[in-house]
Design a protein around this motif. Structure first.
Motif, PDB file in Angstrom:
ATOM      1  N   ALA A  78      31.691  33.166  45.802  1.00 36.86           N
ATOM      2  CA  ALA A  78      33.175  34.187  45.633  1.00 36.86           C
ATOM      3  C   ALA A  78      34.444  32.854  44.752  1.00 36.86           C
ATOM      4  O   ALA A  78      34.094  32.797  44.105  1.00 36.86           O
ATOM      5  CB  ALA A  78      33.785  34.701  46.386  1.00 36.86           C
ATOM      6  N   ARG A  98      32.782  29.914  42.638  1.00 36.42           N
ATOM      7  CA  ARG A  98      32.608  31.134  40.943  1.00 36.42           C
ATOM      8  C   ARG A  98      33.873  31.146  40.306  1.00 36.42           C
ATOM      9  O   ARG A  98      34.058  31.050  39.393  1.00 36.42           O
ATOM     10  CB  ARG A  98      31.991  32.414  41.265  1.00 36.42           C
ATOM     11  CG  ARG A  98      30.348  32.529  41.098  1.00 36.42           C
ATOM     12  CD  ARG A  98      30.096  34.380  41.830  1.00 36.42           C
ATOM     13  NE  ARG A  98      28.717  34.137  41.983  1.00 36.42           N
ATOM     14  CZ  ARG A  98      28.114  35.213  40.576  1.00 36.42           C
ATOM     15  NH1 ARG A  98      28.145  35.804  40.109  1.00 36.42           N
ATOM     16  NH2 ARG A  98      26.902  34.579  41.199  1.00 36.42           N
ATOM     17  N   MET A  99      35.373  31.442  41.376  1.00 34.89           N
ATOM     18  CA  MET A  99      36.242  31.186  40.795  1.00 34.89           C
ATOM     19  C   MET A  99      36.548  29.614  40.204  1.00 34.89           C
ATOM     20  O   MET A  99      37.474  29.756  38.976  1.00 34.89           O
ATOM     21  CB  MET A  99      37.553  31.753  41.560  1.00 34.89           C
ATOM     22  CG  MET A  99      37.354  33.397  41.993  1.00 34.89           C
ATOM     23  SD  MET A  99      38.711  34.415  42.737  1.00 34.89           S
ATOM     24  CE  MET A  99      38.566  33.575  44.318  1.00 34.89           C
ATOM     25  N   TYR A 149      41.416  37.004  36.337  1.00 35.09           N
ATOM     26  CA  TYR A 149      39.693  37.128  37.293  1.00 35.09           C
ATOM     27  C   TYR A 149      40.041  37.720  38.671  1.00 35.09           C
ATOM     28  O   TYR A 149      41.432  36.596  38.598  1.00 35.09           O
ATOM     29  CB  TYR A 149      38.952  35.674  37.058  1.00 35.09           C
ATOM     30  CG  TYR A 149      39.561  34.846  37.395  1.00 35.09           C
ATOM     31  CD1 TYR A 149      39.459  34.260  38.267  1.00 35.09           C
ATOM     32  CD2 TYR A 149      40.765  33.647  36.812  1.00 35.09           C
ATOM     33  CE1 TYR A 149      39.959  32.993  39.542  1.00 35.09           C
ATOM     34  CE2 TYR A 149      40.562  32.233  36.872  1.00 35.09           C
ATOM     35  CZ  TYR A 149      40.000  32.162  38.410  1.00 35.09           C
ATOM     36  OH  TYR A 149      40.894  30.744  39.411  1.00 35.09           O
ATOM     37  N   CYS A 150      39.040  37.763  39.296  1.00 32.60           N
ATOM     38  CA  CYS A 150      39.853  38.651  40.259  1.00 32.60           C
ATOM     39  C   CYS A 150      38.034  38.760  41.644  1.00 32.60           C
ATOM     40  O   CYS A 150      37.233  38.777  40.523  1.00 32.60           O
ATOM     41  CB  CYS A 150      40.588  39.257  40.953  1.00 32.60           C
ATOM     42  SG  CYS A 150      39.933  40.853  39.869  1.00 32.60           S
ATOM     43  N   ALA A 151      38.436  38.041  42.407  1.00 32.88           N
ATOM     44  CA  ALA A 151      36.761  38.742  43.548  1.00 32.88           C
ATOM     45  C   ALA A 151      37.057  39.757  43.783  1.00 32.88           C
ATOM     46  O   ALA A 151      37.991  39.961  44.769  1.00 32.88           O
ATOM     47  CB  ALA A 151      37.228  36.996  44.150  1.00 32.88           C
ATOM     48  N   ILE A 172      32.507  39.877  40.885  1.00 33.84           N
ATOM     49  CA  ILE A 172      33.802  39.107  40.108  1.00 33.84           C
ATOM     50  C   ILE A 172      34.263  39.521  38.728  1.00 33.84           C
ATOM     51  O   ILE A 172      33.294  39.874  37.728  1.00 33.84           O
ATOM     52  CB  ILE A 172      33.668  37.038  39.313  1.00 33.84           C
ATOM     53  CG1 ILE A 172      33.357  36.448  41.265  1.00 33.84           C
ATOM     54  CG2 ILE A 172      34.642  36.562  38.944  1.00 33.84           C
ATOM     55  CD1 ILE A 172      34.849  36.792  41.531  1.00 33.84           C
ATOM     56  N   GLN A 195      32.154  43.169  34.466  1.00 30.61           N
ATOM     57  CA  GLN A 195      32.043  43.056  35.857  1.00 30.61           C
ATOM     58  C   GLN A 195      31.347  41.730  36.366  1.00 30.61           C
ATOM     59  O   GLN A 195      29.826  42.321  35.759  1.00 30.61           O
ATOM     60  CB  GLN A 195      31.769  44.301  37.177  1.00 30.61           C
ATOM     61  CG  GLN A 195      32.413  45.033  37.294  1.00 30.61           C
ATOM     62  CD  GLN A 195      33.569  46.080  38.642  1.00 30.61           C
ATOM     63  OE1 GLN A 195      31.132  46.511  38.772  1.00 30.61           O
ATOM     64  NE2 GLN A 195      33.688  46.602  38.650  1.00 30.61           N
ATOM     65  N   THR A 211      28.026  39.323  42.396  1.00 31.71           N
ATOM     66  CA  THR A 211      27.181  38.330  42.637  1.00 31.71           C
ATOM     67  C   THR A 211      25.282  38.281  43.073  1.00 31.71           C
ATOM     68  O   THR A 211      25.387  36.751  43.471  1.00 31.71           O
ATOM     69  CB  THR A 211      27.145  38.256  44.426  1.00 31.71           C
ATOM     70  OG1 THR A 211      27.317  39.414  44.915  1.00 31.71           O
ATOM     71  CG2 THR A 211      29.577  38.148  44.056  1.00 31.71           C
TER      72      THR A 211
END
Length: 141
Positions: A29, A32-33, A67-69, A74, A103, A106
């Motif tokens: 996570a 990716r962010m 963006y957010c996890a 994500i 979305q 993952t």
């Protein structure tokens, strides 16, 4: 303090920066962010980083993208325009979307090229809105 959201208990947060938000994550996570953050900063280096709705947010002539996890995905979000959805209709066919969110699970590779195109499109949209706003202001003076 804890709050209940849809039958889940979550710790109440008060992130003050994107770095602070990222520190709450690890592993895939976080990676990716960090990649998304780099893409945004590469495409729109003048964008302002902030936290809005307790999520990483970028402003450039208005809100650019959030963006957010989550544990299994994500999310890239913004109240996207009709032009945006028309432009990316085929590219986003394999993703779960709604009028303001995309979305990326993952289990899917992070679509870096698509994210770059999304951020580029949003940048141009916001620049267009800013030009219109300046034109209106100049005709009123």
């Amino acid at each position: 303090m804890f709050i209940t959201i849809r039958s889940r208990i979550m710790a109440k947060t008060n992130y003050q920066s994107i770095d602070e938000y990222h520190q709450a994550f690890s592993g895939e996570a976080l990676a990716r962010m960090q990649t998304i953050r780099k893409i945004i900063n590469d495409v729109v280096p003048e964008a302002e980083e902030c936290i809005s709705y307790q999520k990483p947010c970028y402003k450039y002539h208005g809100y650019l993208i959030y963006y957010c996890a989550f544990p299994k995905h994500i999310t890239l979000s913004n109240p996207y325009s009709k032009a945006f959805w028309n432009h990316f209709k085929e590219d986003l066919a394999g993703y779960k979307t709604n009028k303001s969110a995309i979305q990326i699970t993952t289990s899917q590779p992070l679509p870096e090229q698509l994210i770059t195109e999304i951020v580029t499109f949003r940048k141009k949209e916001n620049e267009g809105k800013e030009r219109i706003k300046r034109n209106i202001q100049s005709t009123q003076t």
